[in-house]
Design a protein around this motif. Structure first.
Motif, PDB file in Angstrom:
ATOM      1  N   LEU A  66       0.986  -1.296  -0.133  1.00  0.00           N
ATOM      2  CA  LEU A  66       0.016   0.031  -0.090  1.00  0.00           C
ATOM      3  C   LEU A  66       0.831   1.325   0.086  1.00  0.00           C
ATOM      4  O   LEU A  66       0.648   2.015  -0.661  1.00  0.00           O
ATOM      5  CB  LEU A  66      -0.950   0.054   1.259  1.00  0.00           C
ATOM      6  N   ARG A  67       2.039   1.306   0.786  1.00  0.00           N
ATOM      7  CA  ARG A  67       2.891   2.442   0.837  1.00  0.00           C
ATOM      8  C   ARG A  67       3.478   2.739  -0.465  1.00  0.00           C
ATOM      9  O   ARG A  67       3.594   3.949  -0.968  1.00  0.00           O
ATOM     10  CB  ARG A  67       3.928   2.225   1.758  1.00  0.00           C
ATOM     11  N   LYS A  68       3.675   1.691  -1.250  1.00  0.00           N
ATOM     12  CA  LYS A  68       4.532   1.718  -2.354  1.00  0.00           C
ATOM     13  C   LYS A  68       3.295   2.205  -3.502  1.00  0.00           C
ATOM     14  O   LYS A  68       3.644   3.119  -4.188  1.00  0.00           O
ATOM     15  CB  LYS A  68       5.201   0.515  -3.025  1.00  0.00           C
ATOM     16  N   MET A  69       2.208   1.721  -3.494  1.00  0.00           N
ATOM     17  CA  MET A  69       1.254   2.024  -4.673  1.00  0.00           C
ATOM     18  C   MET A  69       0.813   3.522  -4.304  1.00  0.00           C
ATOM     19  O   MET A  69       0.677   4.392  -5.156  1.00  0.00           O
ATOM     20  CB  MET A  69      -0.016   1.309  -4.527  1.00  0.00           C
ATOM     21  N   ASP A  70       0.694   4.097  -2.910  1.00  0.00           N
ATOM     22  CA  ASP A  70       0.514   5.306  -2.568  1.00  0.00           C
ATOM     23  C   ASP A  70       1.477   6.283  -3.029  1.00  0.00           C
ATOM     24  O   ASP A  70       1.264   7.237  -3.561  1.00  0.00           O
ATOM     25  CB  ASP A  70       0.077   5.532  -1.061  1.00  0.00           C
ATOM     26  N   ILE A  71       2.752   5.806  -2.834  1.00  0.00           N
ATOM     27  CA  ILE A  71       3.743   6.618  -3.431  1.00  0.00           C
ATOM     28  C   ILE A  71       3.935   6.870  -4.836  1.00  0.00           C
ATOM     29  O   ILE A  71       4.329   7.951  -5.324  1.00  0.00           O
ATOM     30  CB  ILE A  71       5.227   6.264  -2.660  1.00  0.00           C
ATOM     31  N   PHE A  72       3.821   5.765  -5.561  1.00  0.00           N
ATOM     32  CA  PHE A  72       4.163   5.643  -7.138  1.00  0.00           C
ATOM     33  C   PHE A  72       3.111   5.786  -7.848  1.00  0.00           C
ATOM     34  O   PHE A  72       3.109   6.211  -9.098  1.00  0.00           O
ATOM     35  CB  PHE A  72       5.098   4.448  -7.298  1.00  0.00           C
ATOM     36  N   LEU A  73       1.886   5.249  -7.466  1.00  0.00           N
ATOM     37  CA  LEU A  73       0.752   5.424  -8.489  1.00  0.00           C
ATOM     38  C   LEU A  73      -0.128   6.725  -8.160  1.00  0.00           C
ATOM     39  O   LEU A  73      -0.874   6.919  -9.057  1.00  0.00           O
ATOM     40  CB  LEU A  73      -0.285   4.043  -8.020  1.00  0.00           C
ATOM     41  N   ILE A  74      -0.639   6.758  -6.905  1.00  0.00           N
ATOM     42  CA  ILE A  74      -1.438   7.849  -6.692  1.00  0.00           C
ATOM     43  C   ILE A  74      -1.134   9.196  -6.973  1.00  0.00           C
ATOM     44  O   ILE A  74      -1.959   9.812  -7.753  1.00  0.00           O
ATOM     45  CB  ILE A  74      -1.737   7.930  -5.050  1.00  0.00           C
ATOM     46  N   PRO A  75       0.262   9.465  -6.954  1.00  0.00           N
ATOM     47  CA  PRO A  75       0.462  10.736  -7.621  1.00  0.00           C
ATOM     48  C   PRO A  75       0.539  10.786  -9.185  1.00  0.00           C
ATOM     49  O   PRO A  75       0.061  12.010  -9.625  1.00  0.00           O
ATOM     50  CB  PRO A  75       2.085  10.891  -7.242  1.00  0.00           C
ATOM     51  N   LEU A  76       0.557   9.618  -9.758  1.00  0.00           N
ATOM     52  CA  LEU A  76       0.269   9.736 -11.348  1.00  0.00           C
ATOM     53  C   LEU A  76      -0.999   9.685 -11.598  1.00  0.00           C
ATOM     54  O   LEU A  76      -1.404  10.484 -12.515  1.00  0.00           O
ATOM     55  CB  LEU A  76       1.066   8.469 -11.887  1.00  0.00           C
ATOM     56  N   MET A  77      -1.690   9.139 -10.802  1.00  0.00           N
ATOM     57  CA  MET A  77      -3.266   9.302 -11.034  1.00  0.00           C
ATOM     58  C   MET A  77      -3.838  10.484 -10.657  1.00  0.00           C
ATOM     59  O   MET A  77      -4.722  11.311 -11.491  1.00  0.00           O
ATOM     60  CB  MET A  77      -4.224   8.261 -10.244  1.00  0.00           C
ATOM     61  N   ALA A  78      -3.313  11.194  -9.676  1.00  0.00           N
ATOM     62  CA  ALA A  78      -3.657  12.542  -9.183  1.00  0.00           C
ATOM     63  C   ALA A  78      -3.295  13.520 -10.332  1.00  0.00           C
ATOM     64  O   ALA A  78      -4.167  14.577 -10.669  1.00  0.00           O
ATOM     65  CB  ALA A  78      -3.344  12.858  -8.039  1.00  0.00           C
ATOM     66  N   MET A  79      -2.091  13.293 -11.110  1.00  0.00           N
ATOM     67  CA  MET A  79      -1.524  14.488 -11.780  1.00  0.00           C
ATOM     68  C   MET A  79      -2.469  14.279 -13.184  1.00  0.00           C
ATOM     69  O   MET A  79      -2.585  15.149 -13.930  1.00  0.00           O
ATOM     70  CB  MET A  79       0.024  14.318 -12.177  1.00  0.00           C
ATOM     71  N   LEU A  80      -2.580  12.973 -13.413  1.00  0.00           N
ATOM     72  CA  LEU A  80      -3.513  12.813 -14.765  1.00  0.00           C
ATOM     73  C   LEU A  80      -4.802  13.341 -14.625  1.00  0.00           C
ATOM     74  O   LEU A  80      -5.247  14.347 -15.661  1.00  0.00           O
ATOM     75  CB  LEU A  80      -3.672  11.413 -15.157  1.00  0.00           C
ATOM     76  N   TYR A  81      -5.452  13.175 -13.669  1.00  0.00           N
ATOM     77  CA  TYR A  81      -6.868  13.774 -13.316  1.00  0.00           C
ATOM     78  C   TYR A  81      -6.712  15.540 -13.274  1.00  0.00           C
ATOM     79  O   TYR A  81      -7.441  16.160 -13.667  1.00  0.00           O
ATOM     80  CB  TYR A  81      -7.441  13.136 -12.242  1.00  0.00           C
ATOM     81  N   PHE A  82      -5.818  15.989 -12.764  1.00  0.00           N
ATOM     82  CA  PHE A  82      -5.155  17.450 -12.630  1.00  0.00           C
ATOM     83  C   PHE A  82      -5.273  17.982 -14.063  1.00  0.00           C
ATOM     84  O   PHE A  82      -5.696  18.959 -14.151  1.00  0.00           O
ATOM     85  CB  PHE A  82      -4.142  17.712 -11.741  1.00  0.00           C
ATOM     86  N   LEU A  83      -4.334  17.311 -14.735  1.00  0.00           N
ATOM     87  CA  LEU A  83      -4.172  17.729 -16.096  1.00  0.00           C
ATOM     88  C   LEU A  83      -5.608  17.843 -16.957  1.00  0.00           C
ATOM     89  O   LEU A  83      -5.618  18.505 -17.899  1.00  0.00           O
ATOM     90  CB  LEU A  83      -2.828  17.142 -16.585  1.00  0.00           C
ATOM     91  N   SER A  84      -6.063  16.586 -16.808  1.00  0.00           N
ATOM     92  CA  SER A  84      -7.172  16.435 -17.436  1.00  0.00           C
ATOM     93  C   SER A  84      -8.374  17.799 -17.194  1.00  0.00           C
ATOM     94  O   SER A  84      -8.921  18.231 -18.360  1.00  0.00           O
ATOM     95  CB  SER A  84      -8.078  15.107 -17.248  1.00  0.00           C
TER      96      SER A  84
END
Length: 522
Positions: free
Chosen positions: A73-91
């Motif tokens: 969970l820690r690794k997914m939170d560190i490496f995946l959540i920022p990518l998903m958040a940035m994608l939604y941010f840019l969208s």
């Protein structure tokens, strides 16, 4: 097709047999999901505990309290959540920048008259709604790296090129193209997180992602303010599109190399963690890597009344969300503030929205409740709309904007989380979420036509319609609550009957959430 549907209906009848029936409970052959795993290590009622959600099995089966769970969970939170958040941010940045561009002079430079700006806002949703269900299903078929990076590159280029449009026709074309690729982003993120996280780990992570939508609106205001200060050969609105499009394109490599088609193949997991992730899928009711597309799963979603109750609720919710996202700068502009000041005054509104949503998401996961937060957010939004409608004081109306914006993302996101978390099979979930988002995004077709220039400065018609539909969303949310509760009671009777007969509880992996062991969240 008819044979397969008859099989599903037959199993459906077995699963939802009433306690007094003479039919016996079938024995499950699904050894990986033993009764102990379903009811918890202490054999407690399945209603009190999620599948492996609160206990670690004696055999070391993955669960929310397993030591390895914390690591992945820690690794997914560190490496995946920022990518998903940035994608939604840019969208969201590229989707809603038309409002800031209009304030920055685009409407005048393109000679937009009458309702042409409204039409430009509306046509975006014409292609956007068609892409919602496509994105939800394509994610599993072609994988997150290809889908997300391609969509990001496409809408980044489209936004960049918008800086050189010359007239109304050009604006319509770029808005239609933008909707095609933007429409796939939200459903693909929603489905991806439903694969990665357990149901009671879901909302908090989605809060980080959805908060990005709030922050994108704030960031868009800051970019617009900065562009207004540029003394160059181009207009301020052109710099808005150039800068925001270039930012999106610059992030494409992160999605090409940062994501894997299968979660267990992610570059940041070691071999032990990869094996745990594979075993973990077997204990998750909403994630099965072996799911294959079957038409009967889509049919199960389409014939479920809960799918349509959720879709109607989201339509009413998103009518305000889409309307305010695009028209908020214009509404604040009518309060008598300068163009430059308008861009800045949207920033704190969305920061507050992001904070409120994050708090509500954490509470929603902790309490394992969804509907109270949707209803509460709809009420908050309604109060804010009523304040903006009733007052003629600029200060009071601006205060009302803060109130209504505190709810517009909480109810929209939680509605989707509630539906997707209550469906087991991937493609049934993808179809239901696609229908849900199709209805929600369709509200954008309406929102672009109810906030008219002729209604300035108070936009009474648009805000009144939004207020009425918030009421509809509350009603539809209550309907969903009672539907889920009714199904849970049916399942409880089946489980009690099986225990009474000392039989194993029936289980069919193809039925997903329709199995008695699957407890719907409220």
């Amino acid at each position: 097709m008819e044979t397969r549907e008859s099989e599903v209906d037959a199993v459906d009848k077995v699963l939802f047999v009433q306690t007094g029936s003479d039919e016996s409970c079938a024995t499950s052959n699904h050894d990986a999901r033993s009764l102990k795993e379903k009811n918890g290590a202490d054999g407690g009622n399945v209603y009190d505990q999620e599948v492996n959600a609160t206990t670690t099995d004696d055999d070391g089966v993955p669960s929310a309290s397993h030591p390895m769970e914390v690591k992945i969970l820690r690794k997914m939170d560190i490496f995946l959540i920022p990518l998903m958040a940035m994608l939604y941010f840019l969208s969201n940045l590229d989707k809603s920048n038309i409002g800031n561009a209009a304030v920055a002079g685009m409407s005048a430079d393109l000679n937009l008259v009458g309702t042409q700006y409204n039409v430009a806002v509306t046509v975006f949703f014409g292609t956007y709604v068609l892409s919602d269900p496509i994105g939800a299903n394509l994610l599993k078929i072609i994988g997150p790296p290809k889908l997300m990076s391609f969509c990001l590159l496409a809408f980044g280029l489209i936004s960049l090129c918008t800086a050189w449009i010359k007239n109304y026709a050009h604006l319509l074309v770029v808005r239609l193209l933008l909707g095609v690729f933007e429409g796939m982003i939200y459903p693909s993120i929603n489905m991806y997180l439903s694969i990665c996280y357990r149901r009671d780990q879901y909302a908090k992570r989605f809060a980080y992602v959805f908060a990005a939508a709030c922050l994108s609106s704030s960031f868009g205001g800051l970019i617009s303010y900065a562009c207004a200060k540029i003394s160059g050969s181009m207009a301020a609105w052109q710099y808005i599109y150039i800068i925001e499009g270039a930012i999106s394109i610059g992030f494409v490599p992160f999605y090409i190399f940062g994501l894997s088609k299968n979660l267990e193949d992610s570059w940041f997991f070691n071999e032990e963690e990869k094996e745990y992730v594979v075993q973990r899928f077997k204990t998750m009711d909403t994630a099965d890597p072996n799911d294959k597309f079957e038409w009967h799963q889509a049919w199960l979603a389409l014939k479920d009344i809960k799918t349509w109750a959720s879709a109607l609720a989201l339509f009413g919710i998103d009518l305000t969300t889409f309307g305010l996202t695009v028209f908020l700068p214009l509404i604040i502009n009518t309060m008598g503030f300068s163009t430059v000041k308008v861009q800045l005054m949207t920033v704190p509104v969305y920061f507050l929205t992001a904070f409120v949503f994050f708090v509500c998401a954490k509470l929603s996961d902790h309490l394992r409740l969804r509907s109270p937060f949707i209803i509460g957010a709809c009420v908050t939004t309604s109060v804010g709309i009523a304040i903006v409608l009733a007052s003629q004081s600029h200060g009071v109306r601006y205060f009302g904007v803060y109130i209504l914006c505190m709810g517009i993302y909480v109810n929209a996101a939680t509605n989707c989380l509630w539906l997707s978390g209550n469906i087991g099979n991937y493609f049934k979930r993808a179809t239901a979420v696609g229908c849900n988002l199709f209805f929600g995004s369709s509200s954008g077709l309406v929102s672009g036509q109810i906030f008219l220039n002729s209604e300035r400065p108070r936009y009474i018609k648009g805000l009144s319609i939004c207020l009425a539909f918030q009421g509809l969303s509350i009603v539809m949310t209550i309907v969903q609550f009672f539907l889920y509760r009714r199904e849970n009671k049916k399942k409880e009777k089946i489980i009690d009957r099986c225990r009474e007969l000392n039989e194993r509880i029936p289980f069919d992996p193809k039925l997903g959430d329709m199995n008695p062991q699957f407890r719907y969240m409220y």
